[in-house]
Each structure stands twice: as structure tokens, then as C-alpha cells.
Design an enzyme around this catalytic site. Structure first.
Site, PDB file in Angstrom:
ATOM      1  N   HIS A   8       0.841  -1.202   0.000  1.00  0.00           N
ATOM      2  CA  HIS A   8       0.000   0.000   0.000  1.00  0.00           C
ATOM      3  C   HIS A   8       0.878   1.255   0.000  1.00  0.00           C
ATOM      4  O   HIS A   8       0.737   2.139  -0.853  1.00  0.00           O
ATOM      5  CB  HIS A   8      -0.903  -0.021   1.234  1.00  0.00           C
ATOM      6  CG  HIS A   8      -1.800   1.179   1.372  1.00  0.00           C
ATOM      7  ND1 HIS A   8      -3.132   1.149   1.049  1.00  0.00           N
ATOM      8  CD2 HIS A   8      -1.561   2.440   1.790  1.00  0.00           C
ATOM      9  CE1 HIS A   8      -3.674   2.345   1.247  1.00  0.00           C
ATOM     10  NE2 HIS A   8      -2.742   3.151   1.717  1.00  0.00           N
ATOM     11  N   GLU A   9       1.793   1.319   0.938  1.00  0.00           N
ATOM     12  CA  GLU A   9       2.645   2.513   1.041  1.00  0.00           C
ATOM     13  C   GLU A   9       3.551   2.654  -0.184  1.00  0.00           C
ATOM     14  O   GLU A   9       3.817   3.765  -0.635  1.00  0.00           O
ATOM     15  CB  GLU A   9       3.474   2.488   2.332  1.00  0.00           C
ATOM     16  CG  GLU A   9       2.662   2.463   3.637  1.00  0.00           C
ATOM     17  CD  GLU A   9       1.578   3.546   3.757  1.00  0.00           C
ATOM     18  OE1 GLU A   9       1.766   4.646   3.196  1.00  0.00           O
ATOM     19  OE2 GLU A   9       0.530   3.278   4.387  1.00  0.00           O
ATOM     20  N   HIS A  14       1.752   4.485  -2.817  1.00  0.00           N
ATOM     21  CA  HIS A  14       1.838   5.935  -2.582  1.00  0.00           C
ATOM     22  C   HIS A  14       3.216   6.443  -3.010  1.00  0.00           C
ATOM     23  O   HIS A  14       3.351   7.502  -3.616  1.00  0.00           O
ATOM     24  CB  HIS A  14       1.664   6.240  -1.091  1.00  0.00           C
ATOM     25  CG  HIS A  14       0.243   6.207  -0.606  1.00  0.00           C
ATOM     26  ND1 HIS A  14      -0.747   6.970  -1.155  1.00  0.00           N
ATOM     27  CD2 HIS A  14      -0.344   5.526   0.417  1.00  0.00           C
ATOM     28  CE1 HIS A  14      -1.898   6.764  -0.497  1.00  0.00           C
ATOM     29  NE2 HIS A  14      -1.686   5.885   0.456  1.00  0.00           N
TER      30      HIS A  14
HETATM   31 CO    CO Z   1      -3.121   5.280   1.977  1.00  0.00          CO
END
Ligand code: CO
Length: 506
Positions: free
Chosen positions: A270-271, A274
Site C-alpha cells: 500500500h505505502e 503511494h
Molecule cells: Co493510503
């Protein structure tokens, strides 16, 4: 001669923006250090340093010198003398400047003070599972946020003015329509899943996993995704996050559980999603809005497309499952991929948002959106929140909330004044599905490539279509340019229907 001096003012304007960006980078390094390395006693002095720096930033941004440069650039834009890129810079800086200059200094100070205190009170209330402890603070915060909306100005709902900080130009009205459609699908679909005869046991994925080996596996996945370790780091912190000081210096963190390696793996991915956005911004645009992400919803689409649509689906595991089995023989060697895949995607309504699956997660968000919108519009009272929360948990998830800690007190957002933030999580899911469908049309054999551990074409597609543009387009224009449609819930609904229809044999 006059023209020459105007040109200079634009250059000077950009230089000032860069100075602000250097301060912001210093601020973010200190913030990262606070979360990752700083000893406990450093907390108070660091908070003072950060408060000082943010005051400096605020003053520099709102200074009369900066205002003059902004005005001069605006004039040149009005005369049509700027390139489209320069105009976008002026447009976006002006948006932020106007909002900030509408907030009285006393108000900003009070909001900062109240939310700083509220954070500790909220933590205490959650520990004791007692909403009454937090109630006076939340009342005050809602009052202040309604004031903020008044200062900022709005056409229809005061919620629009708050949303605008996170998802520029989106409105409560359009988000309500999209989320209502999604809810109409999700609630009966969840019931169908729950009454399916297909039984899935996610417990088979538990084990005893060395944290060192978990880190190695996470790094391998990041390398394959194309996260640059030359321009980034992966560290450990209590709550996973991504922070970028510059496109060449993007830090992510994860957390580890000995018994559940997917706890860390999905946060890491997830990170990294980003982070790829931040690494994909153009270094030459650093310091201007063209070097910033377009909105929180679009940022979240980048994390979720990797975490869920890529890494919780079959093509990804066709490549990675044999490696996982090799690295963690116990228990995976004896679990076939056909048993692993449903277990990874089992659906189970629970109380806690951050532990939710792809289906129920969005019901948690819809619940929060409905509540915070009503709070700001003044149609419900803060006093009644636990009751309203529990009714909605029952309506949407079919559960009886056992206490405040697992209910209305579970999230940190409201204590920090983050009202209007929650919907961006689900917007991220909707954007991600809409983008991914388009990517499948644009990138030949996308899923075959993923199944071969090749992510380069997909990553470059995201970069070319989304990352490199920074804030040049508004989010609504960006999604239209890329997909040929406005943001809608159809793609996400189709994705869930197909995937979970197969898993649960509906
Ligand atoms: Co997020």
C-alpha cells in the site's frame, strides 16, 4: 522594459515557492524522524520545533511580499501571457493562498491548540472505551470546523468547504450520489456472500514468520514493483505511512506481526503504491504544484491499485506464490494456490475499519461519511453519536458494536480535525478500479505480464497518465482524460462482483 520586470516577478514567484518547499522538506524530515527514530523524551521539544517551523511557513506564505508576487503573476495570467503550466501553478497557489488568508490567525491557533489536546483526550477515552470523556472536545472540534467552513465559504453544504482541502473541487452532493450507489450494491452483496455455502478459513494463512524474512520478502516485492531504493527507504513504525521530501527521497514504513505476514505485506505494498506516485513526480517541478499530487483520493488510488487490485489477485500470486512457498515453507508448502487465494480474500464483517476486507471496508467509510456530513450540516448532535454509530453498524454490517472503543472511538481522524478525509479512502478504491480497467485496454497483456512478475509497463502507464502531471489537471479532468468518463462506482462494483462472485460461487 515593463514586460521585463513582469517576467522577473514570475521568476521571483517561483523562487519563493521553492524556498517554501525547502522549509516543507526540512519539516517533513523532522516529522519522519519523530515517527521512526526519535527517543520518547524528544517528543516535547520536537513538537515545539515543528510548531515553530509551521508558523514560519505560514507567515512566509501569507507575507505581503509573497502576496505581491502572486498578484503580479495573476495579472500576467489574466492577460494570457503565461504558458498553460505556469497558469496551473498560479491557479493552484492562489487557491491555497485564498483559503489560508481567509482564516483569522486567532482561529488557526485555537484549532491547533484544541486538536493537539483532543488527541490525548481521545487516546484516553479510547483506552477507557468511554465516549463521554471525548465528547466535550469533539463538540468543540465540530464547532470549529463549521466555523472553518464559514470562513472558507461554500455554495451548498459546509461539508464542501472541508472536503475541498483533501479532494479539491469535489462536493458532498456528488460524493453522496456515488457512495449511495455503492451502498445499494454492497449491502445485499455482503448478505449474499454471508449466506453462500462456500466456507473459507483465513486462519490457514497464520504461522510463525521470522520478521527478518518478512522484511526480505517485502523488499523483493517492492523491487519488482519498481520502488527505487536509490530514491527511497523502507523502515518500521507503529502506523505505516509514506512521506516524501523530494521525488528523489521518498520514505515508507511498515509494521510487522510474527503470526501474520500479510499484515505487513499489504501495508508495505500500500505505502509503496503511494511512494511510486511521489517518485513519479518530476524533479524539475519540485516546489511547485506541478510537483505535487492531484488529490488525496487519487493518491489513495495509487496505493489501493497495488495493494488490492494487483496484489490481492491471481496474476500477482501466480508469480509470487512459489517464491512465498519457498521462503516460508511452513505453512505454505502444503497449501495449494487454489486454497491460498480465497483465504487471502475472505470476507468477514468486523468492527475495525483498518482490518476490513475489500467489500466491508467501504461500508465503514460510508458510515463515517454519512455521520460527519450530518455533524457538519448540523442535522445530528454530537451527544447522540454512539447511538447513531451503533445503528449504522447494525444497518450496514449487521453487527452489534460491543463498546465505544471498537465503535465511534476507533479512528484518530476526528480528534485531529480531519473531517472530510474519510471519503477519500473509498474514492481511492473507485478511481483505482476505473484506472485499472483503462490500463488493461491500453497495456497489451497486462495481466500476463503481472503473472510473469513484470510490472514495468503498468508502472509506466500510471506514471505517464497520472504521476508526471502533478496538479496540472484537476482530479475530475484527470480521470475524464484518462478513462473517458467521470468518476463513478460502476468499475469498482463490476470488479467486486466478478472477483467475489467467483470466490464465493454466487
Ligand atoms: Co493510503
Amino acid at each position: 522594459m515593463a514586460k521585463q520586470s513582469k517576467k522577473d516577478s514570475l521568476i521571483e514567484f517561483k523562487e519563493k515557492l521553492k524556498e517554501l518547499a525547502h522549509l516543507k522538506s526540512a519539516f517533513s524530515v523532522l516529522h519522519w524522524d519523530k515517527e521512526v527514530y526519535m527517543p520518547a523524551q524528544g517528543n516535547k521539544p520536537r513538537a515545539e520545533t515543528l510548531a515553530y517551523l509551521s508558523g514560519e511557513l505560514h507567515q512566509k506564505f501569507l507575507s505581503s511580499k509573497f502576496k505581491k508576487l502572486l498578484e503580479a503573476s495573476k495579472d500576467r495570467m489574466a492577460k494570457g501571457e503565461l504558458t498553460p503550466e505556469e497558469s496551473a501553478i498560479v491557479r493552484e497557489v492562489r487557491r491555497e493562498f485564498e483559503r489560508e488568508s481567509k482564516m483569522p490567525l486567532e482561529f488557526v491557533k485555537e484549532l491547533t491548540r484544541v486538536t493537539a489536546e483532543a488527541h490525548w483526550v481521545w487516546a484516553e477515552a479510547r483506552k477507557k472505551s468511554d465516549f463521554r470523556i471525548f465528547l466535550p472536545y469533539l463538540k468543540k472540534i465540530v464547532e470549529l470546523k463549521r466555523k472553518e467552513a464559514e470562513f472558507a465559504g461554500f455554495k451548498n453544504s459546509p461539508y464542501d468547504a472541508l472536503l475541498d482541502v483533501y479532494e479539491p473541487c469535489a462536493t458532498a452532493e456528488e460524493i453522496s450520489v456515488i457512495l449511495e450507489e455503492l451502498k445499494q450494491f454492497l449491502v445485499p452483496f455482503l448478505k449474499k456472500i454471508q449466506t453462500s455455502s462456500r466456507q473459507i478459513n483465513p486462519q490457514i494463512l497464520k504461522g510463525n514468520f521470522s520478521i527478518e524474512k518478512q522484511k526480505e520478502f517485502g523488499k523483493l516485492v517492492l523491487e519488482k514493483m519498481g520502488f527505487s531504493f536509490e530514491a527511497g527507504r523502507l523502515d518500521t513504525s507503529t502506523h505505516p505511512f509514506t512521506i516524501a521530501h523530494h521525488p528523489y527521497d521518498v520514505r515508507i514504513t511498515s509494521r510487522y506481526d510474527k503470526n501474520n505476514l500479510f499484515y505487513s505485506l499489504s501495508s508495505t505494498i500500500h505505502e509503496a503504491g503511494h511512494a511510486l506516485y511521489e517518485q513519479g513526480l518530476l524533479a524539475e517541478n519540485f516546489g511547485t504544484p506541478l510537483g505535487e499530487s492531484v488529490s488525496l483520493g487519487v493518491h489513495e488510488s495509487q496505493s489501493r491499485v497495488w495493494e488490492n487490485i494487483v496484489a490481492k489477485n491471481k496474476p500477482f500470486w501466480r508469480y509470487f506464490y512459489p517464491i512465498l512457498q519457498q521462503k516460508f515453507k511452513e505453512p505454505f508448502q502444503k497449501i495449494s494456490i487454489d486454497d491460498f487465494y480465497p483465504a487471502l480474500n475472505s470476507v468477514q464483517p468486523g468492527f475495525i475499519r483498518t482490518e476490513a476486507d475489500e467489500i466491508t471496508y467501504n461500508l465503514h467509510i460510508i458510515l463515517r461519511f454519512e455521520i460527519e456530513k450530518a455533524l457538519i450540516e448540523g442535522t445530528i448532535a454530537v451527544e447522540n453519536l454512539p447511538l447513531i454509530w451503533n445503528e449504522k453498524v447494525k444497518e450496514l454490517l449487521g453487527l452489534e458494536a460491543p463498546n465505544d472503543a471498537m465503535g465511534v472511538l476507533q479512528d484518530v481522524h476526528w480528534s485531529g480535525g480531519g473531517i472530510g478525509y474519510f471519503p477519500t479512502y473509498t474514492l481511492g478504491n473507485l478511481y483505482s478500479a476505473q484506472f485499472y480497467e483503462t490500463a488493461k485496454r491500453d497495456v497489451l497483456n497486462l495481466e500476463d505480464e503481472i503473472a510473469a512478475g513484470e510490472f514495468g509497463h503498468f508502472r509506466n502507464w500510471l506514471r505517464k497518465k497520472i504521476h508526471i502531471h502533478g496538479k496540472f489537471y484537476r482530479a475530475s479532468d484527470l480521470v475524464y482524460n484518462i478513462t473517458g468518463e467521470k468518476l463513478n462506482s460502476r468499475y469498482f462494483i463490476e470488479y467486486l462482483k466478478k472477483k467475489y462472485g467467483e470466490i464465493y460461487e454466487l
